[in-house]
Design a protein around this motif. Structure first.
Motif, mmCIF file in Angstrom:
data_model
loop_
_atom_site.group_PDB
_atom_site.id
_atom_site.type_symbol
_atom_site.label_atom_id
_atom_site.label_comp_id
_atom_site.label_asym_id
_atom_site.label_seq_id
_atom_site.Cartn_x
_atom_site.Cartn_y
_atom_site.Cartn_z
ATOM 1 N N ARG A 173 7.824 0.654 14.688
ATOM 2 C CA ARG A 173 8.771 1.018 14.420
ATOM 3 C C ARG A 173 9.258 1.785 15.424
ATOM 4 N NH1 ARG A 173 7.455 3.775 8.025
ATOM 5 N NH2 ARG A 173 7.745 1.374 7.687
ATOM 6 N N GLY A 174 7.821 2.397 16.508
ATOM 7 C CA GLY A 174 8.855 3.154 17.306
ATOM 8 C C GLY A 174 9.852 4.401 17.216
ATOM 9 N N GLY A 175 9.494 5.498 18.163
ATOM 10 C CA GLY A 175 10.258 7.161 17.215
ATOM 11 C C GLY A 175 9.269 7.627 17.496
ATOM 12 N N ALA A 176 8.999 8.609 16.034
ATOM 13 C CA ALA A 176 8.235 8.881 15.528
ATOM 14 C C ALA A 176 7.514 9.229 15.126
ATOM 15 C CB ALA A 176 8.942 10.008 14.802
ATOM 16 N N HIS A 177 7.250 7.193 14.687
ATOM 17 C CA HIS A 177 6.630 6.330 14.357
ATOM 18 C C HIS A 177 5.082 6.519 15.435
ATOM 19 C CE1 HIS A 177 7.853 6.378 10.371
ATOM 20 N NE2 HIS A 177 7.202 6.216 10.205
ATOM 21 N N ALA A 178 6.174 6.017 16.368
ATOM 22 C CA ALA A 178 4.885 5.766 17.946
ATOM 23 C C ALA A 178 3.962 6.544 18.322
ATOM 24 C CB ALA A 178 5.855 5.129 18.502
ATOM 25 N N GLU A 179 4.970 7.843 18.752
ATOM 26 C CA GLU A 179 4.463 8.998 18.871
ATOM 27 C C GLU A 179 3.253 9.607 17.991
ATOM 28 O OE1 GLU A 179 5.933 13.530 19.855
ATOM 29 O OE2 GLU A 179 7.867 11.848 20.141
ATOM 30 N N ALA A 180 3.630 9.430 16.797
ATOM 31 C CA ALA A 180 2.386 9.943 16.172
ATOM 32 C C ALA A 180 0.907 9.900 15.565
ATOM 33 C CB ALA A 180 3.235 11.033 14.811
ATOM 34 N N VAL A 209 0.812 -1.250 0.239
ATOM 35 C CA VAL A 209 0.002 0.169 -0.606
ATOM 36 C C VAL A 209 0.500 1.256 -0.624
ATOM 37 C CG1 VAL A 209 -2.059 -0.890 1.369
ATOM 38 C CG2 VAL A 209 -0.053 0.373 2.268
ATOM 39 N N LYS A 210 0.036 2.568 -0.340
ATOM 40 C CA LYS A 210 1.411 3.576 -0.338
ATOM 41 C C LYS A 210 0.769 4.498 0.452
ATOM 42 C CE LYS A 210 2.058 7.844 -3.035
ATOM 43 N NZ LYS A 210 2.616 8.508 -4.408
ATOM 44 N N LEU A 211 1.607 4.738 1.575
ATOM 45 C CA LEU A 211 1.208 5.189 2.627
ATOM 46 C C LEU A 211 1.667 7.425 2.397
ATOM 47 C CD1 LEU A 211 2.629 3.359 5.313
ATOM 48 C CD2 LEU A 211 0.390 3.671 4.183
ATOM 49 N N ARG A 212 0.330 7.869 3.092
ATOM 50 C CA ARG A 212 0.706 9.253 2.402
ATOM 51 C C ARG A 212 0.560 9.725 4.114
ATOM 52 N NH1 ARG A 212 -1.405 12.084 -2.598
ATOM 53 N NH2 ARG A 212 0.386 13.821 -1.220
ATOM 54 N N PHE A 213 1.354 10.946 4.593
ATOM 55 C CA PHE A 213 0.532 11.601 5.507
ATOM 56 C C PHE A 213 0.591 13.215 5.276
ATOM 57 C CE2 PHE A 213 4.207 8.172 6.241
ATOM 58 C CZ PHE A 213 2.989 7.721 7.478
ATOM 59 N N PHE A 214 -0.212 14.375 6.163
ATOM 60 C CA PHE A 214 -0.296 15.572 6.276
ATOM 61 C C PHE A 214 -0.505 16.140 7.446
ATOM 62 C CE2 PHE A 214 -2.404 13.056 2.329
ATOM 63 C CZ PHE A 214 -2.110 13.474 1.214
ATOM 64 N N ALA A 215 -0.302 17.169 6.716
ATOM 65 C CA ALA A 215 -0.528 18.426 8.554
ATOM 66 C C ALA A 215 0.747 18.274 9.376
ATOM 67 C CB ALA A 215 -1.890 18.407 8.605
ATOM 68 N N SER A 216 0.685 17.693 10.756
ATOM 69 C CA SER A 216 1.639 17.760 11.598
ATOM 70 C C SER A 216 2.164 16.177 11.223
ATOM 71 C CB SER A 216 0.928 17.533 13.077
ATOM 72 O OG SER A 216 -0.122 17.185 13.225
ATOM 73 N N LEU A 217 1.366 15.116 10.629
ATOM 74 C CA LEU A 217 1.975 14.433 10.505
ATOM 75 C C LEU A 217 3.033 14.188 9.650
ATOM 76 C CD1 LEU A 217 -0.822 11.431 10.612
ATOM 77 C CD2 LEU A 217 0.431 11.791 12.677
ATOM 78 N N ARG A 218 2.836 14.730 8.660
ATOM 79 C CA ARG A 218 4.030 14.890 7.238
ATOM 80 C C ARG A 218 4.862 15.829 7.604
ATOM 81 N NH1 ARG A 218 2.038 17.705 1.482
ATOM 82 N NH2 ARG A 218 2.493 15.282 1.157
ATOM 83 N N GLU A 219 4.773 16.337 8.762
ATOM 84 C CA GLU A 219 6.209 17.500 9.761
ATOM 85 C C GLU A 219 7.146 16.598 10.168
ATOM 86 O OE1 GLU A 219 4.543 20.627 11.623
ATOM 87 O OE2 GLU A 219 3.775 21.107 10.125
ATOM 88 N N LYS A 220 6.187 15.968 10.810
ATOM 89 C CA LYS A 220 6.999 14.385 12.002
ATOM 90 C C LYS A 220 7.890 13.159 11.076
ATOM 91 C CE LYS A 220 4.376 15.796 16.322
ATOM 92 N NZ LYS A 220 2.915 15.493 16.430
#
Length: 85
Positions: free
Chosen positions: A41-48, A5-16
């Motif tokens: 994955r941990g890190g920024a992914h786990a937090e966001a 699948v192609k993942l896309r992130f927007f707004a504050s998630l894109r920034e992180k």
């Protein structure tokens, strides 16, 4: 077997997390499974994408529930809820 699948992130998630990426998942995965795999994955992914955070999902440009099934070639977008002013 797996799907991609192609993942896309927007707004504050894109920034992180960046603009997006392709992700391989087991066949019969759901939106929730994709979110869990990203959080693992941990890190920024786990937090966001943490469960306590309000995150919306769109599958092929239509809002969806986390129970929505994924198919090979789908586009899955994650974004924070829109706030007005």
């Amino acid at each position: 077997m797996s799907i991609t699948v192609k993942l896309r992130f927007f707004a504050s998630l894109r920034e992180k997390l960046g603009e997006g990426e392709a992700m391989a998942l087991p066949e019969s995965s759901t939106v929730a499974a994709a979110r869990e795999a990203l959080m693992a994955r941990g890190g920024a992914h786990a937090e966001a994408l943490a469960r306590g955070r309000a995150v919306r999902a769109a599958l092929n440009q239509k809002m969806c529930a986390e129970s929505a099934p994924l198919s090979d070639g789908d586009e899955l977008a994650f974004f924070p809820p829109v706030t007005g002013g």
